[in-house]
Scaffold this active site. Structure first.
Site, PDB file in Angstrom:
ATOM      1  N   GLU A 158      -7.048   5.011   7.627  1.00 26.10           N
ATOM      2  CA  GLU A 158      -6.801   6.434   7.348  1.00 26.10           C
ATOM      3  C   GLU A 158      -8.011   7.073   6.674  1.00 26.10           C
ATOM      4  O   GLU A 158      -8.324   8.239   6.932  1.00 26.10           O
ATOM      5  CB  GLU A 158      -5.531   6.584   6.485  1.00 26.10           C
ATOM      6  N   GLU A 162      -5.723  -4.632  10.484  1.00 22.95           N
ATOM      7  CA  GLU A 162      -4.706  -3.602  10.695  1.00 22.95           C
ATOM      8  C   GLU A 162      -5.017  -2.844  11.981  1.00 22.95           C
ATOM      9  O   GLU A 162      -5.816  -1.892  11.961  1.00 22.95           O
ATOM     10  CB  GLU A 162      -4.707  -2.619   9.521  1.00 22.95           C
ATOM     11  N   SER A 192       3.041  -1.945  10.376  1.00 24.38           N
ATOM     12  CA  SER A 192       4.476  -2.041  10.628  1.00 24.38           C
ATOM     13  C   SER A 192       5.053  -3.436  10.358  1.00 24.38           C
ATOM     14  O   SER A 192       5.984  -3.864  11.029  1.00 24.38           O
ATOM     15  CB  SER A 192       4.814  -1.580  12.048  1.00 24.38           C
ATOM     16  N   GLY A 200       2.189   2.445  10.708  1.00 17.53           N
ATOM     17  CA  GLY A 200       3.172   3.514  10.541  1.00 17.53           C
ATOM     18  C   GLY A 200       3.847   3.946  11.827  1.00 17.53           C
ATOM     19  O   GLY A 200       4.504   4.979  11.874  1.00 17.53           O
ATOM     20  N   GLY A 232       2.709  -1.123   4.219  1.00 14.48           N
ATOM     21  CA  GLY A 232       2.798   0.299   3.902  1.00 14.48           C
ATOM     22  C   GLY A 232       4.243   0.703   3.660  1.00 14.48           C
ATOM     23  O   GLY A 232       4.810   0.486   2.588  1.00 14.48           O
ATOM     24  N   GLY A 233       4.864   1.268   4.683  1.00 13.02           N
ATOM     25  CA  GLY A 233       6.223   1.804   4.564  1.00 13.02           C
ATOM     26  C   GLY A 233       7.212   0.878   3.873  1.00 13.02           C
ATOM     27  O   GLY A 233       7.965   1.316   2.986  1.00 13.02           O
ATOM     28  N   HIS A 284      -9.636   1.495   4.560  1.00 15.40           N
ATOM     29  CA  HIS A 284      -8.385   1.678   5.308  1.00 15.40           C
ATOM     30  C   HIS A 284      -8.642   2.640   6.468  1.00 15.40           C
ATOM     31  O   HIS A 284      -9.418   3.591   6.333  1.00 15.40           O
ATOM     32  CB  HIS A 284      -7.296   2.240   4.382  1.00 15.40           C
ATOM     33  N   ASN A 312       0.877  -1.173   0.000  1.00 12.13           N
ATOM     34  CA  ASN A 312       0.000   0.000   0.000  1.00 12.13           C
ATOM     35  C   ASN A 312       0.913   1.222   0.000  1.00 12.13           C
ATOM     36  O   ASN A 312       1.479   1.575   1.030  1.00 12.13           O
ATOM     37  CB  ASN A 312      -0.885  -0.023   1.262  1.00 12.13           C
ATOM     38  N   TRP A 313       1.039   1.809  -1.182  1.00 14.75           N
ATOM     39  CA  TRP A 313       1.967   2.942  -1.303  1.00 14.75           C
ATOM     40  C   TRP A 313       1.452   4.196  -0.614  1.00 14.75           C
ATOM     41  O   TRP A 313       2.188   5.165  -0.448  1.00 14.75           O
ATOM     42  CB  TRP A 313       2.225   3.252  -2.787  1.00 14.75           C
ATOM     43  N   LYS A 314       0.148   4.215  -0.291  1.00 12.84           N
ATOM     44  CA  LYS A 314      -0.478   5.425   0.277  1.00 12.84           C
ATOM     45  C   LYS A 314      -0.220   6.602  -0.675  1.00 12.84           C
ATOM     46  O   LYS A 314      -0.101   6.389  -1.881  1.00 12.84           O
ATOM     47  CB  LYS A 314       0.019   5.673   1.702  1.00 12.84           C
TER      48      LYS A 314
HETATM   49  P1  PGA Z   1       2.605   0.391   7.593  1.00 17.67           P
HETATM   50  O1  PGA Z   1       1.159   0.613   6.930  1.00 17.67           O
HETATM   51  O2  PGA Z   1       3.119  -0.930   7.075  1.00 17.67           O
HETATM   52  O3  PGA Z   1       3.417   1.547   7.133  1.00 17.67           O
HETATM   53  O4  PGA Z   1       2.390   0.354   9.073  1.00 17.67           O
HETATM   54  C1  PGA Z   1       0.292  -0.463   6.707  1.00 17.67           C
HETATM   55  C2  PGA Z   1      -1.003   0.042   6.133  1.00 17.67           C
HETATM   56  O5  PGA Z   1      -1.476   1.113   6.560  1.00 17.67           O
HETATM   57  O6  PGA Z   1      -1.595  -0.594   5.233  1.00 17.67           O
END
Ligand code: PGA
Length: 248
Positions: free
Chosen positions: A97, A166, A210, A172, A231-232, A95, A8-10
């Site tokens: 967010e 999640e 994470s 993050g 994500g990251g 998600h 997930n590049w966000k």
């Molecule tokens: P993260 O994000 O791996 O950076 O914690 C995961 C996500 O939000 O899908």
């Protein structure tokens, strides 16, 4: 069932950076067939670029959101048919967010999952509790409520969704759920799926929050963790490939 590792590049990337990142991933993979299915969920403006970069490779394309509506006067929205035009196989819905910053409700997330399925796109349905909810002992109730809304909306198509657990406090933050903590919630979700579909084992339940090259193997070793939503670490080709390699 092969594990699924989805990036997930966000809201990250640029034409130049995307090309370098995907090329490094494809170079790293070489001619080997990965032990996991792979997907990259990218910002909508880059779908065309990614479609061409991953075409013919082991990497599938995904989006990060979809409209619940089919078409029409919904300025700024992107429909499932548009995602289909770019050969999207997956789309993330719900998600945390988006639930937090865009006020997405369980009902809206469920409608988005349904809209994706109607176009043959697999929704990656995100569920997860906040730290306050975990501390209040509400983890199970929260994730069950979030998943129940989707199951209710998609009914007999439940076995075609992907679920991503999640925990909001792990996204993050560098704080990962322990493999045992994650497994506990995944088992709850699997049981909930079992009550709704004859084939709960066909539903990938991904862990996200994470997940990285160092902790992926122990998380993915859990019986009900069928992959990861990354994500990251999906923005670094070596880390992403290391996670894929851990998923055997
Ligand atoms: P993260 O994000 O791996 O950076 O914690 C995961 C996500 O939000 O899908």
């Amino acid at each position: 069932m092969k594990p699924l590792i989805a990036g997930n590049w966000k809201m990250n990337g640029s034409l130049a950076a995307n090309e370098a990142l995907v090329k490094a991933m494809l170079d790293g993979l070489g001619s080997q067939t990965p032990g996991a299915d792979m997907a990259l969920c990218v910002p909508a403006p880059y779908l065309a670029q990614l479609q061409s970069l991953v075409s013919g490779s082991a990497i599938s394309l995904g989006a990060q959101d979809v409209s619940a509506h089919e078409q029409g006067a919904f300025t700024g929205e992107v429909s499932a048919t548009m995602l289909k035009d770019f050969a999207c196989r997956y789309v993330i819905v719900g998600h945390s967010e988006r639930r937090q910053y865009q006020g997405e409700t369980d009902l809206l997330v469920a409608d988005k999952a349904k809209a994706a399925l109607a176009q043959g796109i697999t929704p990656i349905v995100c569920v997860g509790e906040t730290l306050a909810e975990r501390d209040a002992g509400q983890t199970e109730a929260v994730v069950k409520r979030q998943l129940a809304a989707v199951i209710h909306a998609v009914a007999h198509c439940t076995s075609e969704i992907v679920v991503a657990y999640e925990p909001v406090w792990a996204i993050g933050t560098g704080k990962t759920a322990s493999p045992e903590q994650a497994q506990q919630v995944h088992a709850v979700l699997r049981a909930q799926l079992a009550a709704a579909t004859q084939h709960p084992e066909r539903v990938h339940i991904l862990y996200g929050g994470s997940m990285n090259a160092a902790n992926a193997a122990s998380l993915l070793a859990q019986p009900d963790i069928d992959g990861g939503l990354i994500g990251g670490a999906s923005l670094k080709s070596a880390d992403f490939l290391q996670i894929v390699a851990s998923a055997l």
